[in-house]
Design a protein around this motif. Structure first.
Motif, PDB file in Angstrom:
ATOM      1  N   GLY B  81      26.319  -6.842  -6.543  1.00 61.40           N
ATOM      2  CA  GLY B  81      25.050  -6.364  -7.083  1.00 61.40           C
ATOM      3  C   GLY B  81      23.876  -6.565  -6.146  1.00 61.40           C
ATOM      4  N   VAL B  82      24.132  -6.389  -4.850  1.00 65.50           N
ATOM      5  CA  VAL B  82      23.049  -6.514  -3.878  1.00 65.50           C
ATOM      6  C   VAL B  82      22.011  -5.410  -4.129  1.00 65.50           C
ATOM      7  N   ASP B  83      20.761  -5.824  -4.176  1.00 66.69           N
ATOM      8  CA  ASP B  83      19.669  -4.892  -4.419  1.00 66.69           C
ATOM      9  C   ASP B  83      19.469  -4.001  -3.189  1.00 66.69           C
ATOM     10  N   PRO B  84      19.533  -2.681  -3.391  1.00 64.65           N
ATOM     11  CA  PRO B  84      19.392  -1.763  -2.248  1.00 64.65           C
ATOM     12  C   PRO B  84      18.090  -1.961  -1.477  1.00 64.65           C
ATOM     13  N   VAL B  85      17.081  -2.384  -2.187  1.00 64.38           N
ATOM     14  CA  VAL B  85      15.790  -2.589  -1.533  1.00 64.38           C
ATOM     15  C   VAL B  85      15.857  -3.767  -0.553  1.00 64.38           C
ATOM     16  N   LYS B  86      16.798  -4.632  -0.815  1.00 61.65           N
ATOM     17  CA  LYS B  86      16.887  -5.851   0.003  1.00 61.65           C
ATOM     18  C   LYS B  86      18.003  -5.767   1.029  1.00 61.65           C
ATOM     19  N   PHE B  87      18.532  -4.562   1.205  1.00 62.82           N
ATOM     20  CA  PHE B  87      19.717  -4.420   2.055  1.00 62.82           C
ATOM     21  C   PHE B  87      19.507  -3.386   3.158  1.00 62.82           C
ATOM     22  N   ALA B  88      20.030  -3.692   4.329  1.00 61.23           N
ATOM     23  CA  ALA B  88      20.040  -2.703   5.405  1.00 61.23           C
ATOM     24  C   ALA B  88      21.374  -2.763   6.120  1.00 61.23           C
ATOM     25  N   ALA B  89      21.908  -1.606   6.462  1.00 63.97           N
ATOM     26  CA  ALA B  89      23.166  -1.552   7.207  1.00 63.97           C
ATOM     27  C   ALA B  89      22.932  -0.832   8.523  1.00 63.97           C
ATOM     28  N   TYR B  90      23.563  -1.329   9.562  1.00 61.38           N
ATOM     29  CA  TYR B  90      23.442  -0.703  10.870  1.00 61.38           C
ATOM     30  C   TYR B  90      24.817  -0.284  11.358  1.00 61.38           C
ATOM     31  N   MET B 128      34.995 -12.081   2.123  1.00 64.66           N
ATOM     32  CA  MET B 128      35.966 -11.895   1.044  1.00 64.66           C
ATOM     33  C   MET B 128      36.274 -13.240   0.380  1.00 64.66           C
ATOM     34  N   SER B 129      36.500 -14.248   1.181  1.00 63.24           N
ATOM     35  CA  SER B 129      36.862 -15.530   0.576  1.00 63.24           C
ATOM     36  C   SER B 129      35.648 -16.151  -0.123  1.00 63.24           C
ATOM     37  N   MET B 130      34.452 -15.905   0.396  1.00 64.33           N
ATOM     38  CA  MET B 130      33.252 -16.410  -0.280  1.00 64.33           C
ATOM     39  C   MET B 130      33.000 -15.690  -1.599  1.00 64.33           C
ATOM     40  N   SER B 131      33.402 -14.422  -1.653  1.00 62.55           N
ATOM     41  CA  SER B 131      33.190 -13.695  -2.911  1.00 62.55           C
ATOM     42  C   SER B 131      34.181 -14.183  -3.959  1.00 62.55           C
ATOM     43  N   GLN B 132      35.392 -14.539  -3.509  1.00 63.38           N
ATOM     44  CA  GLN B 132      36.393 -15.048  -4.446  1.00 63.38           C
ATOM     45  C   GLN B 132      36.001 -16.419  -4.985  1.00 63.38           C
ATOM     46  N   SER B 133      35.412 -17.232  -4.133  1.00 61.37           N
ATOM     47  CA  SER B 133      35.090 -18.604  -4.552  1.00 61.37           C
ATOM     48  C   SER B 133      33.764 -18.677  -5.296  1.00 61.37           C
ATOM     49  N   GLY B 134      33.003 -17.578  -5.266  1.00 61.11           N
ATOM     50  CA  GLY B 134      31.710 -17.598  -5.942  1.00 61.11           C
ATOM     51  C   GLY B 134      30.558 -17.999  -5.033  1.00 61.11           C
ATOM     52  N   GLU B 135      30.901 -18.438  -3.815  1.00 65.43           N
ATOM     53  CA  GLU B 135      29.854 -18.866  -2.880  1.00 65.43           C
ATOM     54  C   GLU B 135      28.920 -17.724  -2.499  1.00 65.43           C
ATOM     55  N   LEU B 136      29.495 -16.533  -2.402  1.00 62.31           N
ATOM     56  CA  LEU B 136      28.695 -15.389  -1.969  1.00 62.31           C
ATOM     57  C   LEU B 136      27.635 -15.055  -3.018  1.00 62.31           C
ATOM     58  N   ALA B 137      28.059 -15.064  -4.276  1.00 56.74           N
ATOM     59  CA  ALA B 137      27.117 -14.781  -5.362  1.00 56.74           C
ATOM     60  C   ALA B 137      25.965 -15.781  -5.326  1.00 56.74           C
ATOM     61  N   GLU B 138      26.319 -17.022  -5.097  1.00 55.42           N
ATOM     62  CA  GLU B 138      25.315 -18.083  -5.048  1.00 55.42           C
ATOM     63  C   GLU B 138      24.343 -17.851  -3.888  1.00 55.42           C
ATOM     64  N   ALA B 145      18.522 -11.650  -3.457  1.00 60.14           N
ATOM     65  CA  ALA B 145      18.908 -10.347  -2.927  1.00 60.14           C
ATOM     66  C   ALA B 145      19.650  -9.494  -3.953  1.00 60.14           C
ATOM     67  N   LEU B 146      19.768 -10.011  -5.161  1.00 65.30           N
ATOM     68  CA  LEU B 146      20.526  -9.271  -6.173  1.00 65.30           C
ATOM     69  C   LEU B 146      19.617  -8.424  -7.052  1.00 65.30           C
ATOM     70  N   VAL B 147      20.180  -7.366  -7.593  1.00 64.06           N
ATOM     71  CA  VAL B 147      19.440  -6.524  -8.530  1.00 64.06           C
ATOM     72  C   VAL B 147      19.080  -7.370  -9.743  1.00 64.06           C
ATOM     73  N   PRO B 148      17.809  -7.366 -10.149  1.00 65.82           N
ATOM     74  CA  PRO B 148      17.436  -8.149 -11.331  1.00 65.82           C
ATOM     75  C   PRO B 148      18.231  -7.697 -12.546  1.00 65.82           C
ATOM     76  N   GLU B 149      18.724  -8.648 -13.293  1.00 70.49           N
ATOM     77  CA  GLU B 149      19.652  -8.292 -14.377  1.00 70.49           C
ATOM     78  C   GLU B 149      18.951  -7.963 -15.686  1.00 70.49           C
ATOM     79  N   GLU B 150      17.722  -8.469 -15.846  1.00 67.57           N
ATOM     80  CA  GLU B 150      17.075  -8.418 -17.161  1.00 67.57           C
ATOM     81  C   GLU B 150      17.082  -7.029 -17.801  1.00 67.57           C
ATOM     82  N   GLU B 151      16.624  -6.033 -17.023  1.00 62.30           N
ATOM     83  CA  GLU B 151      16.514  -4.696 -17.607  1.00 62.30           C
ATOM     84  C   GLU B 151      17.843  -4.210 -18.154  1.00 62.30           C
ATOM     85  N   ASP B 152      18.857  -4.383 -17.336  1.00 63.08           N
ATOM     86  CA  ASP B 152      20.191  -3.939 -17.751  1.00 63.08           C
ATOM     87  C   ASP B 152      20.591  -4.624 -19.058  1.00 63.08           C
TER      88      ASP B 152
END
Lengths: 88, 169
Positions: B81-90, B128-138, B145-152
């Motif tokens: 759920g990375v917020d597109p506004v907070k993300f850039a790819a090269y 990948m391993s950080m996403s499995q362990s939950g570290e990435l979300a943290e 950097a995540l999309v705010p959840e409240e509205e949803d």
């Protein structure tokens, strides 16, 4: 000289003091893509990034010469835990 | 400056940014085994790394990844759920200076490479391993950097309320 699973496994064992190494050739024979599992206590007390850097540095030339490299690394203790989880 | 692509919530869009290449010098030295990046490239990478809270250097674009590892990484970032506004790819395939330079910059031999708040996090395996362990979300949460959840959540709540009301009737 192109890498084979065996030659890469030997290199890893030597350079990373590994107890167990599993190398899978993902390239279909061209020697360009490998997935490896490395079990060694040199990873003890190191975070993921440090561990991967250790492997990357030890295999600098090898990784530079291939197209794809994916690694999973464990300490002996973690590896035992993994095995138990999968067995259990 | 390298061109960046941005994530949208459910798909990906490509923004318009500048892409200025200075490859002549580098091209003439291509045969050298060890190549050091120019100050200009380092500066451009510095800027790219700082261009968003979450920055990914990848092969291809978020909407059309050119490599399985880059694809997997984009998928993970999308799932987190990375917020597109907070993300850039090269796209490193668009620029040979960037492709070589980024490896030297982060002392990391492979692509994709993820940076969060200017800090190098790792490649596909680590993500990948950080996403499995939950570290990435943290990590992404801490970086806000995540999309705010409240509205949803409100929307979902309203819908479920209506639904349960309808069921009562």
């Amino acid at each position: 000289m192109s890498l084979t699973s065996d030659s890469l496994a030997t290199i890893i064992k030597q350079r990373l003091n590994a107890n167990e190494v599993e190398v899978q050739d993902m390239s279909g024979g061209c020697g360009q893509a490998f997935a490896v599992i490395i079990v060694s206590d040199i990873f003890k007390n190191k975070n993921k990034l440090m561990r991967h850097r250790l492997v990357n540095n030890a295999l600098k030339q090898e990784i530079g010469s291939i197209h794809a490299f994916t690694q999973k690394v464990f300490t002996l203790e973690e590896w035992d835990l993994q095995k138990k989880q999968f067995a259990g | 400056m390298f061109r960046s692509s941005l994530l949208t919530v459910r798909g990906f869009i490509r923004p318009t940014t500048i892409n200025k290449q200075t490859t002549n010098l580098i091209n003439s030295n291509r045969s050298l085994l060890v190549r050091f990046m120019s100050d200009e490239t380092r500066k451009a990478i510095d800027e790219a790394v700082g261009s968003a809270p979450v920055v990914l250097f990848m092969k291809g674009t978020p909407e059309a990844p050119a490599c399985g590892f880059s694809r997997a990484t984009i998928q993970i970032l999308g799932q987190q759920g990375v917020d597109p506004v907070k993300f850039a790819a090269y796209n490193v395939l668009e620029d040979s200076d960037l492709r070589q330079g980024i490896k030297e910059y982060s002392e990391w031999p492979t692509i994709p490479q993820l940076f969060v708040k200017g800090e190098f996090i790792g490649g596909c395996d680590i993500i990948m391993s950080m996403s499995q362990s939950g570290e990435l979300a943290e990590l992404l949460d801490d970086a806000e950097a995540l999309v705010p959840e409240e509205e949803d959540e409100i929307e979902v709540d309203e819908q479920t309320e209506k639904k349960s009301e309808a069921e009562k009737k």
